[in-house]
Enzyme design. Structure first.
Site, PDB file in Angstrom:
ATOM      1  N   GLY A   1       0.827  -1.203   0.000  1.00 14.98           N
ATOM      2  CA  GLY A   1       0.000   0.000   0.000  1.00 14.98           C
ATOM      3  C   GLY A   1       0.858   1.248   0.000  1.00 14.98           C
ATOM      4  O   GLY A   1       1.723   1.412   0.853  1.00 14.98           O
TER       5      GLY A   1
ATOM      6  N   GLY B   1      -0.422   4.386   0.251  1.00 16.83           N
ATOM      7  CA  GLY B   1      -1.244   5.495   0.736  1.00 16.83           C
ATOM      8  C   GLY B   1      -0.472   6.258   1.798  1.00 16.83           C
ATOM      9  O   GLY B   1       0.766   6.272   1.800  1.00 16.83           O
ATOM     10  N   PHE B   2      -1.189   6.870   2.721  1.00 16.54           N
ATOM     11  CA  PHE B   2      -0.516   7.689   3.727  1.00 16.54           C
ATOM     12  C   PHE B   2       0.457   6.870   4.580  1.00 16.54           C
ATOM     13  O   PHE B   2       1.575   7.294   4.831  1.00 16.54           O
ATOM     14  CB  PHE B   2      -1.550   8.367   4.629  1.00 16.54           C
ATOM     15  N   GLY B   3       0.024   5.700   5.033  1.00 15.36           N
ATOM     16  CA  GLY B   3       0.868   4.885   5.906  1.00 15.36           C
ATOM     17  C   GLY B   3       2.064   4.323   5.156  1.00 15.36           C
ATOM     18  O   GLY B   3       3.225   4.490   5.564  1.00 15.36           O
TER      19      GLY B   3
ATOM     20  N   GLU C   1     -18.532  17.922   3.966  1.00 18.31           N
ATOM     21  CA  GLU C   1     -17.777  18.569   2.887  1.00 18.31           C
ATOM     22  C   GLU C   1     -18.560  18.496   1.575  1.00 18.31           C
ATOM     23  O   GLU C   1     -18.678  19.482   0.852  1.00 18.31           O
ATOM     24  CB  GLU C   1     -16.411  17.884   2.721  1.00 18.31           C
TER      25      GLU C   1
ATOM     26  N   ASP D   1      -5.501   2.731   8.428  1.00 18.24           N
ATOM     27  CA  ASP D   1      -6.917   2.369   8.586  1.00 18.24           C
ATOM     28  C   ASP D   1      -7.146   0.899   8.914  1.00 18.24           C
ATOM     29  O   ASP D   1      -8.162   0.545   9.504  1.00 18.24           O
ATOM     30  CB  ASP D   1      -7.684   2.688   7.292  1.00 18.24           C
TER      31      ASP D   1
ATOM     32  N   ALA E   1      -5.593  10.389   8.413  1.00 16.61           N
ATOM     33  CA  ALA E   1      -4.302  10.388   7.732  1.00 16.61           C
ATOM     34  C   ALA E   1      -3.125  10.453   8.717  1.00 16.61           C
ATOM     35  O   ALA E   1      -2.130   9.737   8.545  1.00 16.61           O
ATOM     36  CB  ALA E   1      -4.246  11.553   6.757  1.00 16.61           C
ATOM     37  N   GLN E   2      -3.224  11.277   9.743  1.00 13.05           N
ATOM     38  CA  GLN E   2      -2.094  11.440  10.661  1.00 13.05           C
ATOM     39  C   GLN E   2      -1.756  10.149  11.407  1.00 13.05           C
ATOM     40  O   GLN E   2      -0.587   9.868  11.675  1.00 13.05           O
ATOM     41  CB  GLN E   2      -2.385  12.564  11.669  1.00 13.05           C
TER      42      GLN E   2
HETATM   43  C1  LIG Z   1     -13.114  11.190   1.052  1.00 15.57           C
HETATM   44  C2  LIG Z   1     -12.172  11.068   2.195  1.00 15.57           C
HETATM   45  C3  LIG Z   1     -11.795  12.199   2.899  1.00 15.57           C
HETATM   46  C4  LIG Z   1     -10.911  12.103   3.972  1.00 15.57           C
HETATM   47  N1  LIG Z   1     -10.561  13.241   4.612  1.00 15.57           N
HETATM   48  C5  LIG Z   1      -9.650  13.173   5.603  1.00 15.57           C
HETATM   49  C6  LIG Z   1      -9.190  14.358   6.232  1.00 15.57           C
HETATM   50  O1  LIG Z   1      -9.612  15.473   5.902  1.00 15.57           O
HETATM   51  N2  LIG Z   1      -8.255  14.233   7.213  1.00 15.57           N
HETATM   52  C7  LIG Z   1      -7.765  13.018   7.590  1.00 15.57           C
HETATM   53  O2  LIG Z   1      -6.904  12.949   8.449  1.00 15.57           O
HETATM   54  N3  LIG Z   1      -8.184  11.870   7.016  1.00 15.57           N
HETATM   55  C8  LIG Z   1      -9.114  11.918   6.032  1.00 15.57           C
HETATM   56  N4  LIG Z   1      -9.539  10.771   5.424  1.00 15.57           N
HETATM   57  C9  LIG Z   1      -9.045   9.476   5.934  1.00 15.57           C
HETATM   58  C10 LIG Z   1      -7.655   9.174   5.420  1.00 15.57           C
HETATM   59  O3  LIG Z   1      -7.595   9.394   4.024  1.00 15.57           O
HETATM   60  C11 LIG Z   1      -7.305   7.733   5.771  1.00 15.57           C
HETATM   61  O4  LIG Z   1      -7.372   7.583   7.161  1.00 15.57           O
HETATM   62  C12 LIG Z   1      -5.904   7.382   5.274  1.00 15.57           C
HETATM   63  O5  LIG Z   1      -5.880   7.444   3.867  1.00 15.57           O
HETATM   64  C13 LIG Z   1      -5.500   5.997   5.741  1.00 15.57           C
HETATM   65  O6  LIG Z   1      -4.201   5.735   5.262  1.00 15.57           O
HETATM   66  P1  LIG Z   1      -3.766   4.254   4.897  1.00 15.57           P
HETATM   67  O7  LIG Z   1      -2.336   4.332   4.517  1.00 15.57           O
HETATM   68  O8  LIG Z   1      -4.167   3.329   5.974  1.00 15.57           O
HETATM   69  O9  LIG Z   1      -4.650   3.865   3.645  1.00 15.57           O
HETATM   70  P2  LIG Z   1      -4.804   4.590   2.239  1.00 15.57           P
HETATM   71  O10 LIG Z   1      -4.277   5.957   2.257  1.00 15.57           O
HETATM   72  O11 LIG Z   1      -6.217   4.364   1.847  1.00 15.57           O
HETATM   73  O12 LIG Z   1      -3.854   3.735   1.297  1.00 15.57           O
HETATM   74  C14 LIG Z   1      -4.076   2.389   1.025  1.00 15.57           C
HETATM   75  C15 LIG Z   1      -3.273   2.037  -0.204  1.00 15.57           C
HETATM   76  O13 LIG Z   1      -3.238   0.631  -0.331  1.00 15.57           O
HETATM   77  C16 LIG Z   1      -3.498   0.261  -1.661  1.00 15.57           C
HETATM   78  N5  LIG Z   1      -4.085  -1.076  -1.603  1.00 15.57           N
HETATM   79  C17 LIG Z   1      -5.271  -1.447  -1.079  1.00 15.57           C
HETATM   80  N6  LIG Z   1      -5.422  -2.767  -1.134  1.00 15.57           N
HETATM   81  C18 LIG Z   1      -4.301  -3.265  -1.708  1.00 15.57           C
HETATM   82  C19 LIG Z   1      -3.861  -4.567  -2.020  1.00 15.57           C
HETATM   83  N7  LIG Z   1      -4.588  -5.637  -1.756  1.00 15.57           N
HETATM   84  N8  LIG Z   1      -2.651  -4.709  -2.615  1.00 15.57           N
HETATM   85  C20 LIG Z   1      -1.878  -3.603  -2.892  1.00 15.57           C
HETATM   86  N9  LIG Z   1      -2.262  -2.358  -2.608  1.00 15.57           N
HETATM   87  C21 LIG Z   1      -3.448  -2.187  -2.010  1.00 15.57           C
HETATM   88  C22 LIG Z   1      -4.422   1.328  -2.188  1.00 15.57           C
HETATM   89  O14 LIG Z   1      -4.361   1.419  -3.602  1.00 15.57           O
HETATM   90  C23 LIG Z   1      -3.865   2.573  -1.493  1.00 15.57           C
HETATM   91  O15 LIG Z   1      -2.884   3.208  -2.261  1.00 15.57           O
HETATM   92  C24 LIG Z   1     -10.411  10.844   4.357  1.00 15.57           C
HETATM   93  C25 LIG Z   1     -10.798   9.695   3.644  1.00 15.57           C
HETATM   94  C26 LIG Z   1     -11.658   9.801   2.572  1.00 15.57           C
HETATM   95  C27 LIG Z   1     -12.048   8.572   1.817  1.00 15.57           C
END
Ligand SMILES: Cc1cc2nc3c(=O)[nH]c(=O)nc-3n(C[C@H](O)[C@H](O)[C@H](O)COP(=O)(O)OP(=O)(O)OC[C@H]3O[C@@H](n4cnc5c(N)ncnc54)[C@H](O)[C@@H]3O)c2cc1C
Length: 442
Positions: A11, A13-15, A171, A308, A324-325
């Site tokens: 992944g 994403g943010f993490g 929003e 998440d 995100a944080q």
């Molecule tokens: C519309 C929206 C608005 C938001 N607004 C805010 C905000 O204003 N402030 C805030 O703090 N948080 C906000 N959030 C929440 C925040 O975006 C999430 O908490 C954050 O993105 C979690 O980070 P993560 O790294 O766990 O997952 P993500 O950032 O979701 O990243 C997951 C990554 O894993 C990849 N992935 C998934 N499954 C697989 C797999 N099986 N194999 C390979 N890759 C995979 C995905 O493509 C993605 O790139 C918002 C979320 C949404 C949906």
């Protein structure tokens, strides 16, 4: 030849991306695998859904971001399974990749609380495709209203329902209200876009349930001021092509609305389920995997879960929020712990989440913020929101683009990315054609 420690990150994403960046110049080989080839700045997705920003402005190609980090390779692939005993990840296409340490940051997906059939008529905001599908749905509704042959039909097309009054729902509602009252104001001849009804439905007794009560009351006032109707303590029981059925107390009601948007909760995705199964890990109701205080899976010290997908608890035993944080700090912590282990240092201190504050934007110059107990609302909160979001956009070029775009929109109320793309004239955004070509960068 001596092989270096292999760190795999699932992944980007943010993490995951923030974990990867922390390995710069570390004596390890990092492999970051994501099913998409870009990092998505999800907090600005509603801006894409409402035509303010284009998909490209809130995304950054993972290869580009990590191109100078020579110890890191980026692979496009979807993790489908894991063999935690032999330390291997299996991709959907059959590819198998070994690791020494694993950081799982695959995030979450939208939950329709067991009613997946609603997805067809009420898209959610979780991927760039969904954001452009929502943009399609909103703009298309005004087009259909303009061509309606009866008042009832026109009302149904001009009625927008948003289910869920968390940050995303608020929003979306605020932005939709501004589209109707400002952006499209002079664009139609038969209908008056200002006649649009925007209804925000919430199951709980207040909007922005995770914010302090006073800010939640202020946010409700701000969104109502924009013309949004707020309906609390209702339970949606059906969503179809023509509207929403919901329960308010004991009464069941029906609302004709051609546009319903889902801003409900999140749940774990397929890989998260598989990981929990293979490691016999404990999960909560939404499938988040319980992790140790150092973010590792019980019984598997080499597997970290951040963001998440992780159910991690703060010092008081409360679950950390899916924001995100938490993901960013979790990713950095996992990387630091792995690097410390390689240096032979004793186990790092438990993960501590430093809460920098909560923000939600409602509209132009309207937001609420809870920063270290300081409660702000209106313009000051909006300025903080603007600053924070610009700071965290990954690529400098995007930061500049977004800033210029926002400045222009602030002065003119315009929304430059107001294009109906994918498929031009269908009621369902889930037509195969629409889903195949939505992210066209416009
Ligand atoms: C519309 C929206 C608005 C938001 N607004 C805010 C905000 O204003 N402030 C805030 O703090 N948080 C906000 N959030 C929440 C925040 O975006 C999430 O908490 C954050 O993105 C979690 O980070 P993560 O790294 O766990 O997952 P993500 O950032 O979701 O990243 C997951 C990554 O894993 C990849 N992935 C998934 N499954 C697989 C797999 N099986 N194999 C390979 N890759 C995979 C995905 O493509 C993605 O790139 C918002 C979320 C949404 C949906």
């Amino acid at each position: 030849m001596e092989t270096r420690h292999r760190v795999m990150i699932l992944g980007g994403g943010f993490g995951g991306l923030n974990a990867a960046l922390k390995f710069k110049r570390a004596p390890v080989d990092v492999t970051l695998i994501d099913k998409r080839n870009f990092h998505l700045f999800q907090p600005l997705m509603y801006q894409v859904a409402t035509g303010s920003l284009s998909p490209g402005e809130i995304s950054a190609p993972l290869r580009g971001v990590l191109s100078r980090q020579k110890n890191t390779q980026v692979l496009l692939g979807e993790a489908a399974d894991i063999d935690p005993v032999n330390k291997r990840v299996i991709l959907r296409d059959g590819g198998t990749y070994p690791y020494d340490s694993l950081i799982v940051a695959t995030g979450s997906q939208t939950s329709y609380y067991g009613n997946d059939g609603w997805r067809e008529w009420a898209p959610s905001l979780k991927s760039i495709e969904e954001a452009t599908a929502i943009r399609h749905k909103i703009l298309y509704a005004f087009e259909k209203a303009e061509r309606a042959t009866s008042e009832g039909e026109s009302h149904a097309w001009l009625t927008f329902v948003i289910v869920g009054a968390g940050a995303t729902g608020m929003e979306l509602a605020g932005a939709l209200a501004e589209i109707a009252t400002e952006t499209l104001r002079h664009d139609f001849r038969k209908i008056n876009p200002q006649d649009a009804r925007i209804i925000l439905m919430e199951g709980g007794h207040r909007v922005l349930g995770s914010f302090p009560e006073d800010l939640s009351a202020k946010a409700e006032k701000l969104v109502r001021r924009l013309g949004v109707e707020v309906t609390k303590e209702v339970m949606v029981t059906c969503i179809d092509a023509d509207g929403v059925t919901y329960k308010s107390g004991e009464e069941s009601k029906r609302l004709a609305a051609k546009t319903v948007l889902w801003a409900g909760g999140v749940t774990t995705n397929e890989f998260g389920k598989k990981l929990a199964e293979r490691t016999n890990a404990e999960t909560d109701r939404s499938g988040r995997i319980k992790v140790n205080p150092n973010l590792t899976v019980q019984g598997y010290p080499g597997i970290f879960i951040v963001g998440d997908l992780a159910l991690s608890l703060d010092e008081k035993g409360n679950p950390l929020p899916g924001v995100a944080q938490v993901a960013i700090q979790g990713g950095a912590y996992a990387a630091k712990t792995i690097k410390a282990r390689l240096k032979g240092n004793p186990e790092a201190k438990p993960f501590h989440y430093f809460n920098k504050g909560n923000l939600a934007v409602i509209g132009r110059a309207a937001a609420v913020a809870d920063i270290f107990g300081l409660h702000l609302s209106g313009l000051p909160a909006w300025i903080v929101w603007l600053f924070v979001h610009l700071m965290y956009i990954v690529e400098f070029q995007n930061r500049v683009l977004v800033f210029v775009q926002w400045g222009f929109e602030y002065l003119t109320f315009s929304r430059g990315a107001r294009l109906i793309t994918g498929v031009a004239a269908t009621d369902s955004v889930n037509q195969p054609d629409a889903m195949n070509h939505p992210g066209d960068g416009n």
